[in-house]
Design a protein around this motif. Structure first.
Motif, PDB file in Angstrom:
ATOM      1  N   GLY A   1       3.171  -7.853   6.078  1.00 54.47           N
ATOM      2  CA  GLY A   1       2.759  -7.429   4.750  1.00 54.47           C
ATOM      3  C   GLY A   1       2.408  -5.952   4.731  1.00 54.47           C
ATOM      4  O   GLY A   1       2.511  -5.238   5.731  1.00 54.47           O
ATOM      5  N   VAL A   2       1.982  -5.472   3.582  1.00 53.16           N
ATOM      6  CA  VAL A   2       1.701  -4.054   3.396  1.00 53.16           C
ATOM      7  C   VAL A   2       0.520  -3.614   4.260  1.00 53.16           C
ATOM      8  O   VAL A   2      -0.451  -4.351   4.435  1.00 53.16           O
ATOM      9  CB  VAL A   2       1.430  -3.756   1.901  1.00 53.16           C
ATOM     10  CG1 VAL A   2       0.166  -4.444   1.397  1.00 53.16           C
ATOM     11  CG2 VAL A   2       1.383  -2.248   1.646  1.00 53.16           C
ATOM     12  N   THR A   3       0.620  -2.421   4.814  1.00 53.14           N
ATOM     13  CA  THR A   3      -0.444  -1.845   5.641  1.00 53.14           C
ATOM     14  C   THR A   3      -0.697  -0.407   5.171  1.00 53.14           C
ATOM     15  O   THR A   3       0.045   0.138   4.352  1.00 53.14           O
ATOM     16  CB  THR A   3      -0.047  -1.815   7.129  1.00 53.14           C
ATOM     17  OG1 THR A   3       1.037  -0.887   7.295  1.00 53.14           O
ATOM     18  CG2 THR A   3       0.377  -3.200   7.619  1.00 53.14           C
ATOM     19  N   TRP A   4      -1.724   0.209   5.723  1.00 53.91           N
ATOM     20  CA  TRP A   4      -2.008   1.608   5.388  1.00 53.91           C
ATOM     21  C   TRP A   4      -0.796   2.491   5.717  1.00 53.91           C
ATOM     22  O   TRP A   4      -0.411   3.355   4.939  1.00 53.91           O
ATOM     23  CB  TRP A   4      -3.240   2.085   6.135  1.00 53.91           C
ATOM     24  CG  TRP A   4      -3.584   3.513   5.835  1.00 53.91           C
ATOM     25  CD1 TRP A   4      -3.164   4.633   6.497  1.00 53.91           C
ATOM     26  CD2 TRP A   4      -4.398   3.985   4.757  1.00 53.91           C
ATOM     27  NE1 TRP A   4      -3.657   5.766   5.910  1.00 53.91           N
ATOM     28  CE2 TRP A   4      -4.426   5.396   4.838  1.00 53.91           C
ATOM     29  CE3 TRP A   4      -5.114   3.361   3.733  1.00 53.91           C
ATOM     30  CZ2 TRP A   4      -5.143   6.182   3.950  1.00 53.91           C
ATOM     31  CZ3 TRP A   4      -5.829   4.146   2.843  1.00 53.91           C
ATOM     32  CH2 TRP A   4      -5.840   5.530   2.948  1.00 53.91           C
ATOM     33  N   ASN A   5      -0.194   2.239   6.854  1.00 49.00           N
ATOM     34  CA  ASN A   5       0.944   3.064   7.268  1.00 49.00           C
ATOM     35  C   ASN A   5       2.190   2.839   6.414  1.00 49.00           C
ATOM     36  O   ASN A   5       2.985   3.757   6.214  1.00 49.00           O
ATOM     37  CB  ASN A   5       1.281   2.807   8.738  1.00 49.00           C
ATOM     38  CG  ASN A   5       0.326   3.512   9.682  1.00 49.00           C
ATOM     39  OD1 ASN A   5      -0.491   4.337   9.255  1.00 49.00           O
ATOM     40  ND2 ASN A   5       0.398   3.187  10.968  1.00 49.00           N
ATOM     41  N   SER A   6       2.370   1.616   5.928  1.00 48.98           N
ATOM     42  CA  SER A   6       3.583   1.330   5.143  1.00 48.98           C
ATOM     43  C   SER A   6       3.401   1.608   3.652  1.00 48.98           C
ATOM     44  O   SER A   6       4.396   1.713   2.924  1.00 48.98           O
ATOM     45  CB  SER A   6       4.020  -0.127   5.347  1.00 48.98           C
ATOM     46  OG  SER A   6       3.093  -1.029   4.763  1.00 48.98           O
ATOM     47  N   LEU A   7       2.169   1.736   3.180  1.00 51.50           N
ATOM     48  CA  LEU A   7       1.938   1.949   1.752  1.00 51.50           C
ATOM     49  C   LEU A   7       2.711   3.132   1.183  1.00 51.50           C
ATOM     50  O   LEU A   7       3.300   3.018   0.098  1.00 51.50           O
ATOM     51  CB  LEU A   7       0.440   2.115   1.473  1.00 51.50           C
ATOM     52  CG  LEU A   7       0.056   2.439   0.025  1.00 51.50           C
ATOM     53  CD1 LEU A   7       0.519   1.344  -0.926  1.00 51.50           C
ATOM     54  CD2 LEU A   7      -1.452   2.668  -0.100  1.00 51.50           C
TER      55      LEU A   7
END
Length: 264
Positions: free
Chosen positions: A140-146
Protein backbone atom coordinates in the motif's frame (compact mmCIF):
# COMPACT_ATOMS: atom_id res chain seq x y z
CA UNK A 1 -63.59 33.03 -28.13
CA UNK A 2 -61.58 31.44 -25.27
CA UNK A 3 -62.58 32.89 -21.88
CA UNK A 4 -59.91 35.05 -20.28
CA UNK A 5 -59.56 32.86 -17.17
CA UNK A 6 -59.02 29.78 -19.36
CA UNK A 7 -56.10 31.46 -21.17
CA UNK A 8 -54.52 32.33 -17.81
CA UNK A 9 -54.91 28.75 -16.63
CA UNK A 10 -53.31 27.38 -19.80
CA UNK A 11 -50.35 29.76 -19.51
CA UNK A 12 -49.76 28.84 -15.87
CA UNK A 13 -49.95 25.16 -16.76
CA UNK A 14 -47.36 25.61 -19.50
CA UNK A 15 -44.96 27.42 -17.18
CA UNK A 16 -45.02 24.75 -14.47
CA UNK A 17 -45.61 21.62 -16.55
CA UNK A 18 -41.90 20.72 -16.60
CA UNK A 19 -41.70 18.61 -13.44
CA UNK A 20 -44.34 20.50 -11.46
CA UNK A 21 -41.94 22.71 -9.42
CA UNK A 22 -38.26 23.35 -8.91
CA UNK A 23 -36.82 20.78 -6.49
CA UNK A 24 -34.78 21.80 -3.48
CA UNK A 25 -31.25 20.58 -2.76
CA UNK A 26 -30.57 16.86 -2.42
CA UNK A 27 -27.91 15.55 0.00
CA UNK A 28 -25.90 12.33 0.02
CA UNK A 29 -23.39 11.33 2.74
CA UNK A 30 -20.59 8.84 2.10
CA UNK A 31 -17.91 7.10 4.15
CA UNK A 32 -14.51 6.53 2.51
CA UNK A 33 -13.87 3.31 0.63
CA UNK A 34 -10.16 3.62 1.52
CA UNK A 35 -7.95 5.70 3.83
CA UNK A 36 -4.40 5.57 5.11
CA UNK A 37 -1.72 7.72 6.72
CA UNK A 38 1.94 7.93 5.80
CA UNK A 39 4.75 8.79 8.21
CA UNK A 40 8.07 10.47 7.52
CA UNK A 41 9.64 8.64 10.47
CA UNK A 42 8.96 5.24 8.85
CA UNK A 43 9.01 6.09 5.14
CA UNK A 44 8.79 2.55 3.79
CA UNK A 45 5.85 1.40 5.91
CA UNK A 46 2.13 1.51 5.22
CA UNK A 47 -0.57 2.40 7.79
CA UNK A 48 -3.91 1.79 6.15
CA UNK A 49 -5.63 -0.43 8.69
CA UNK A 50 -5.06 1.16 12.06
CA UNK A 51 -8.50 2.63 12.81
CA UNK A 52 -7.06 6.17 12.75
CA UNK A 53 -5.16 8.47 10.43
CA UNK A 54 -3.08 11.50 11.30
CA UNK A 55 -1.83 14.90 10.19
CA UNK A 56 1.27 16.50 11.71
CA UNK A 57 3.52 19.36 10.67
CA UNK A 58 7.14 18.78 9.67
CA UNK A 59 9.69 19.38 12.43
CA UNK A 60 7.63 17.89 15.27
CA UNK A 61 9.32 15.32 17.54
CA UNK A 62 7.79 12.25 15.88
CA UNK A 63 7.96 13.68 12.36
CA UNK A 64 5.46 14.66 9.69
CA UNK A 65 2.22 12.75 8.98
CA UNK A 66 -0.07 12.98 5.95
CA UNK A 67 -3.32 11.15 5.26
CA UNK A 68 -5.28 10.07 2.21
CA UNK A 69 -9.00 9.35 1.78
CA UNK A 70 -10.80 7.91 -1.24
CA UNK A 71 -14.57 8.05 -1.85
CA UNK A 72 -16.74 6.29 -4.44
CA UNK A 73 -19.25 8.83 -5.80
CA UNK A 74 -21.31 6.42 -7.93
CA UNK A 75 -24.12 6.30 -5.37
CA UNK A 76 -24.23 10.08 -5.11
CA UNK A 77 -24.55 10.52 -8.87
CA UNK A 78 -27.28 7.90 -9.02
CA UNK A 79 -29.22 9.62 -6.23
CA UNK A 80 -28.92 13.05 -7.84
CA UNK A 81 -29.90 11.68 -11.26
CA UNK A 82 -33.00 10.11 -9.71
CA UNK A 83 -33.95 13.34 -7.96
CA UNK A 84 -33.34 15.80 -10.79
CA UNK A 85 -32.75 13.83 -13.96
CA UNK A 86 -29.36 13.08 -15.53
CA UNK A 87 -27.53 16.28 -16.37
CA UNK A 88 -30.11 18.47 -14.63
CA UNK A 89 -28.17 19.11 -11.40
CA UNK A 90 -24.92 20.64 -10.23
CA UNK A 91 -22.82 20.26 -7.09
CA UNK A 92 -23.81 22.98 -4.63
CA UNK A 93 -21.55 22.18 -1.67
CA UNK A 94 -19.28 19.50 -0.20
CA UNK A 95 -18.49 19.07 3.49
CA UNK A 96 -15.94 16.72 5.05
CA UNK A 97 -16.64 15.74 8.66
CA UNK A 98 -13.78 14.31 10.75
CA UNK A 99 -13.92 13.00 14.32
CA UNK A 100 -10.80 13.66 16.36
CA UNK A 101 -9.12 10.89 18.32
CA UNK A 102 -6.50 10.82 21.02
CA UNK A 103 -2.95 9.94 19.89
CA UNK A 104 -3.17 6.50 21.48
CA UNK A 105 0.17 5.19 20.27
CA UNK A 106 3.70 6.53 20.85
CA UNK A 107 4.15 6.76 17.08
CA UNK A 108 1.97 9.91 17.01
CA UNK A 109 2.79 13.47 17.98
CA UNK A 110 0.87 15.13 20.80
CA UNK A 111 -2.30 16.80 19.52
CA UNK A 112 -1.88 20.53 18.88
CA UNK A 113 -3.76 23.31 17.10
CA UNK A 114 -2.78 24.49 13.64
CA UNK A 115 -3.84 24.76 10.03
CA UNK A 116 -5.04 21.75 8.04
CA UNK A 117 -4.90 21.72 4.25
CA UNK A 118 -7.15 19.52 2.08
CA UNK A 119 -6.20 18.78 -1.53
CA UNK A 120 -8.08 17.02 -4.33
CA UNK A 121 -5.85 14.40 -5.94
CA UNK A 122 -5.94 13.69 -9.65
CA UNK A 123 -4.61 10.16 -9.10
CA UNK A 124 -6.91 7.68 -7.33
CA UNK A 125 -4.75 4.57 -7.78
CA UNK A 126 -2.93 4.57 -4.42
CA UNK A 127 -3.32 1.43 -2.32
CA UNK A 128 -4.86 1.57 1.14
CA UNK A 129 -2.85 -1.30 2.63
CA UNK A 130 -3.50 -2.90 6.00
CA UNK A 131 -0.62 -1.70 8.18
CA UNK A 132 -1.27 -0.44 11.72
CA UNK A 133 0.88 1.53 14.19
CA UNK A 134 1.75 -1.68 16.05
CA UNK A 135 1.97 -3.85 12.91
CA UNK A 136 3.07 -1.77 9.88
CA UNK A 137 3.61 -3.45 6.53
CA UNK A 138 5.04 -2.50 3.17
CA UNK A 139 1.94 -3.10 1.04
CA UNK A 140 0.00 0.00 0.00
CA UNK A 141 0.91 3.68 -0.05
CA UNK A 142 3.93 4.78 2.00
CA UNK A 143 5.73 8.06 2.65
CA UNK A 144 8.24 7.20 -0.05
CA UNK A 145 5.63 6.24 -2.64
CA UNK A 146 3.22 9.13 -1.98
CA UNK A 147 4.99 11.59 -4.34
CA UNK A 148 4.30 9.24 -7.27
CA UNK A 149 0.56 9.80 -6.71
CA UNK A 150 0.80 13.60 -6.54
CA UNK A 151 0.67 15.79 -9.64
CA UNK A 152 0.59 19.36 -10.84
CA UNK A 153 -3.11 18.88 -11.56
CA UNK A 154 -4.00 18.43 -7.88
CA UNK A 155 -6.29 21.19 -6.57
CA UNK A 156 -6.80 22.90 -3.24
CA UNK A 157 -10.00 22.11 -1.32
CA UNK A 158 -9.26 24.70 1.35
CA UNK A 159 -7.26 25.39 4.49
CA UNK A 160 -8.96 24.97 7.85
CA UNK A 161 -8.27 25.69 11.50
CA UNK A 162 -7.82 22.60 13.68
CA UNK A 163 -8.15 23.26 17.38
CA UNK A 164 -6.02 20.39 18.67
CA UNK A 165 -8.99 18.40 19.98
CA UNK A 166 -8.78 14.71 20.86
CA UNK A 167 -12.54 14.11 20.54
CA UNK A 168 -15.57 15.56 18.81
CA UNK A 169 -16.55 15.97 15.18
CA UNK A 170 -15.75 19.03 13.08
CA UNK A 171 -17.13 19.74 9.60
CA UNK A 172 -14.95 21.38 6.97
CA UNK A 173 -16.72 23.01 3.96
CA UNK A 174 -14.62 22.14 0.94
CA UNK A 175 -13.82 24.37 -2.02
CA UNK A 176 -15.68 23.08 -5.09
CA UNK A 177 -12.64 22.52 -7.26
CA UNK A 178 -13.20 21.55 -10.89
CA UNK A 179 -11.73 18.12 -10.11
CA UNK A 180 -14.18 17.40 -7.30
CA UNK A 181 -17.09 18.74 -9.35
CA UNK A 182 -16.06 16.56 -12.30
CA UNK A 183 -15.69 13.43 -10.16
CA UNK A 184 -19.18 13.99 -8.73
CA UNK A 185 -20.73 14.56 -12.15
CA UNK A 186 -19.15 11.37 -13.51
CA UNK A 187 -19.87 9.28 -10.42
CA UNK A 188 -16.27 8.11 -10.21
CA UNK A 189 -13.70 7.91 -7.44
CA UNK A 190 -12.32 10.98 -5.71
CA UNK A 191 -9.27 11.23 -3.44
CA UNK A 192 -8.23 13.80 -0.83
CA UNK A 193 -4.85 14.44 0.76
CA UNK A 194 -4.81 15.93 4.28
CA UNK A 195 -1.61 17.62 5.44
CA UNK A 196 -0.30 20.55 7.42
CA UNK A 197 -0.87 23.81 5.58
CA UNK A 198 2.26 25.29 3.99
CA UNK A 199 4.21 27.18 6.63
CA UNK A 200 2.37 25.63 9.58
CA UNK A 201 4.75 24.19 12.17
CA UNK A 202 2.35 23.21 14.97
CA UNK A 203 -0.63 21.18 13.80
CA UNK A 204 -0.90 17.61 15.01
CA UNK A 205 -4.09 15.59 15.08
CA UNK A 206 -5.38 12.04 14.85
CA UNK A 207 -8.80 11.21 13.40
CA UNK A 208 -10.99 8.11 13.31
CA UNK A 209 -10.70 6.23 10.02
CA UNK A 210 -13.22 4.22 8.01
CA UNK A 211 -12.33 1.09 10.00
CA UNK A 212 -13.09 2.71 13.36
CA UNK A 213 -15.41 0.52 15.44
CA UNK A 214 -18.20 3.11 15.80
CA UNK A 215 -19.70 3.79 12.39
CA UNK A 216 -21.10 7.22 13.31
CA UNK A 217 -17.59 8.47 14.10
CA UNK A 218 -16.01 7.55 10.78
CA UNK A 219 -15.13 10.21 8.18
CA UNK A 220 -18.13 11.48 6.26
CA UNK A 221 -18.32 13.37 2.98
CA UNK A 222 -21.67 15.11 2.45
CA UNK A 223 -22.46 16.29 -1.07
CA UNK A 224 -25.35 18.64 -1.81
CA UNK A 225 -26.72 18.97 -5.34
CA UNK A 226 -29.12 21.57 -6.69
CA UNK A 227 -31.34 21.49 -9.76
CA UNK A 228 -30.29 23.30 -12.92
CA UNK A 229 -33.35 25.22 -14.19
CA UNK A 230 -34.31 23.96 -17.64
CA UNK A 231 -34.08 26.65 -20.34
CA UNK A 232 -37.48 25.60 -21.66
CA UNK A 233 -39.03 26.43 -18.29
CA UNK A 234 -37.79 30.00 -18.41
CA UNK A 235 -38.87 30.38 -22.04
CA UNK A 236 -42.36 29.20 -21.12
CA UNK A 237 -42.36 31.51 -18.13
CA UNK A 238 -41.46 34.41 -20.42
CA UNK A 239 -44.27 33.43 -22.77
CA UNK A 240 -46.61 33.39 -19.81
CA UNK A 241 -45.61 36.91 -18.79
CA UNK A 242 -46.04 38.17 -22.33
CA UNK A 243 -49.38 36.43 -22.61
CA UNK A 244 -50.67 37.92 -19.37
CA UNK A 245 -49.47 41.32 -20.56
CA UNK A 246 -51.43 40.79 -23.77
CA UNK A 247 -54.55 39.95 -21.78
CA UNK A 248 -54.19 43.10 -19.69
CA UNK A 249 -53.74 45.10 -22.90
CA UNK A 250 -56.87 43.58 -24.39
CA UNK A 251 -58.72 44.23 -21.16
CA UNK A 252 -57.73 47.91 -21.14
CA UNK A 253 -58.66 48.15 -24.83
CA UNK A 254 -62.09 46.75 -24.08
CA UNK A 255 -62.72 49.39 -21.43
CA UNK A 256 -61.78 52.15 -23.89
CA UNK A 257 -64.07 50.67 -26.55
CA UNK A 258 -67.01 50.55 -24.13
CA UNK A 259 -66.34 54.13 -23.05
CA UNK A 260 -66.29 55.36 -26.63
CA UNK A 261 -69.50 53.48 -27.41
CA UNK A 262 -71.20 55.08 -24.46
CA UNK A 263 -70.17 58.55 -25.64
CA UNK A 264 -71.69 57.87 -29.05
Amino acid sequence: MIPRFAICTLLAGCVFSRGGSLSSAQSVSLNPVADAFVFAGEPTFNYGGGGVFAVSAPGLPEGEFRSLLRFDLAGAKSSFDSAFGAGNWSLGSAVLALTASGPNNPIFNTSAAGQLRATWMQNDTWGEGAGAPTTPDTNGVTWNSLPSFLSAGDQSLGTFAFGGATSGTVSYPLVLSSGLVGDTASGGLTSFLLAAAPGDATISGAFNSRSFSTASRRPLLTLNAVAIPEPATWILAGCGVLGLGFLRSRSRGGVVDRFNSARR
